[in-house]
Design an enzyme around this catalytic site. Sequence first.
Site, short mmCIF file in Angstrom:
data_model
loop_
_atom_site.label_atom_id
_atom_site.label_comp_id
_atom_site.label_asym_id
_atom_site.label_seq_id
_atom_site.Cartn_x
_atom_site.Cartn_y
_atom_site.Cartn_z
CE LYS A 186 -2.16 15.18 48.34
NZ LYS A 186 -2.67 16.26 47.51
CD GLU A 222 1.74 23.64 44.64
OE1 GLU A 222 1.54 22.52 44.11
OE2 GLU A 222 2.02 23.77 45.83
#
Length: 346
Positions: A186, A222
Site C-alpha cells: 500500500k 482488482e
Amino acid sequence: MAVEKKDLDWGNLTFDYQPTDYSYVSNWKDGKWDEGGLTDQHTVTLSECAGLLHYCQEVFEGLKAYTTKDGDIVCFRPDMNAERMYNSAARLEMPSFPKDRFVEAVKEVVKANAAWVPPFGSGATLYVRPLMFATGNVIGVAPADEYQFRILVTPVGPYFKGGLKPIKLCVSKYDRAAPHGTGNIKAGLNYAMSLKPTMEAHRNGFAENLYLDSESRTYVEETGGANVLFVAKDGTLVVPKSHTDSILPSITRRSLVQVAEDLGMKVDQRPVAWAEVAEGEFVECGLCGTAAVISPVGEIHNNELVVTFPDGHEECGPVMKRLRETLVGIQSAELEDKHNWVFKVC
Ligand code: PLP
Ligand code: COI
C-alpha cells in the site's frame, strides 16, 4: 463515561477529509523512532529536498473505528494493518514502524477523537489513515535517513455514491501493477498512476476500473481501491488470485473468505480469467475493502462488451448482501466475534 459526539449530519457524510481534534505523530531520526504522541497540528512542514517529494517514499494504511450498540469504540483487525504497513515499508527501504506501537498509536488517536467516531447505526465510521513518508533530504536516488509516521482520522460515509446501489466498472486499458512490482503493497505511488485511468473511467460513467494482470492481460486482478469477489452459478465464492503477486492483500477480503467459510459457503481462491467473466460464469460480483466494505457490481464493460451479473444487477445480490451484513455485524460488535477481530479502544 461515553463522550458527547460532535454535532455532525452523520447520515449524510461523504468520503471526504475533515480535520478532527488530534493526529498522532512520530519521527525516525538517527536510526530510531522517537516516543511519538498526539498532536493538534494537521499540517506538515517539509524540506524541499525530502525523499517523499522526489522519489515517492511513502506508504499508508486504512482502517475504521466504529461505535457499538453498547457505546464502546472498536477497530477492526488493526494488527493486520500494522503487519501490512511493516511489509510495505520494507519494500520501499523505509524503517518499519513496530507493530505493537502501531496498534497502540491507533488506540491512542481514536480514543482522543472519540467524539468524532460516528454514533452506532448512523451508517458512518471514523476512517483511520496511518501514513509514513521520507522527510530526510535526498538528491541522488537513495532511501532517506529521516521519516515521519502519522495517523490522521476523519469521519466518513460511503466510498461509492449511491451506497448499496450496484456500480458499473470498466476494464482498464491501463495497467495497475507490474508483475512482482509494488501492487501487493500500500504505497501512494500505486495510486498516483491510477488517477488518470480513474478520471477517465468517471468521465465515461464508471465508478471504478477493473485491472487485468499486466503480464498477459488474461486474468482479473482488482480495482484501483478494492479487491474483487465473484459468485459462481453454484453459489461458490470465487476470489481472484494473482500469479504475479500484484494484488493488494486486502484485510476485508481475507476476513470475508473466513466469514464465507463460517457461513458454510464454498470458497475458491484461484486465478480468474477475464474470459470466464465475459462468458457469464458469475451471477454476482462485488468489490471489497475498508473504504468499499462490500460494494455490489452490476455490470462490467470491456469496450463494446457488457457483462451483467443477473443476481445483483438491480440491487445487491443475496450472497454479497449476506456477506456484507455478517461482516458489518461483526465489525460493529452486533454479531459474535469468533476470531477475535474486534479490538476495543475504549
Ligand atoms: N486493493 C486496493 C488497491 C486498495 O487500495 C484497498 C484498500 O485498502 C484494498 C484493495 C482493500 O484492502 P483492505 O480490505 O485491507 O482495506
Ligand atoms: C481503503 O479502503 O482504506 C483504501 O485505502 C482505499 C482507498 C482507495 C480509499
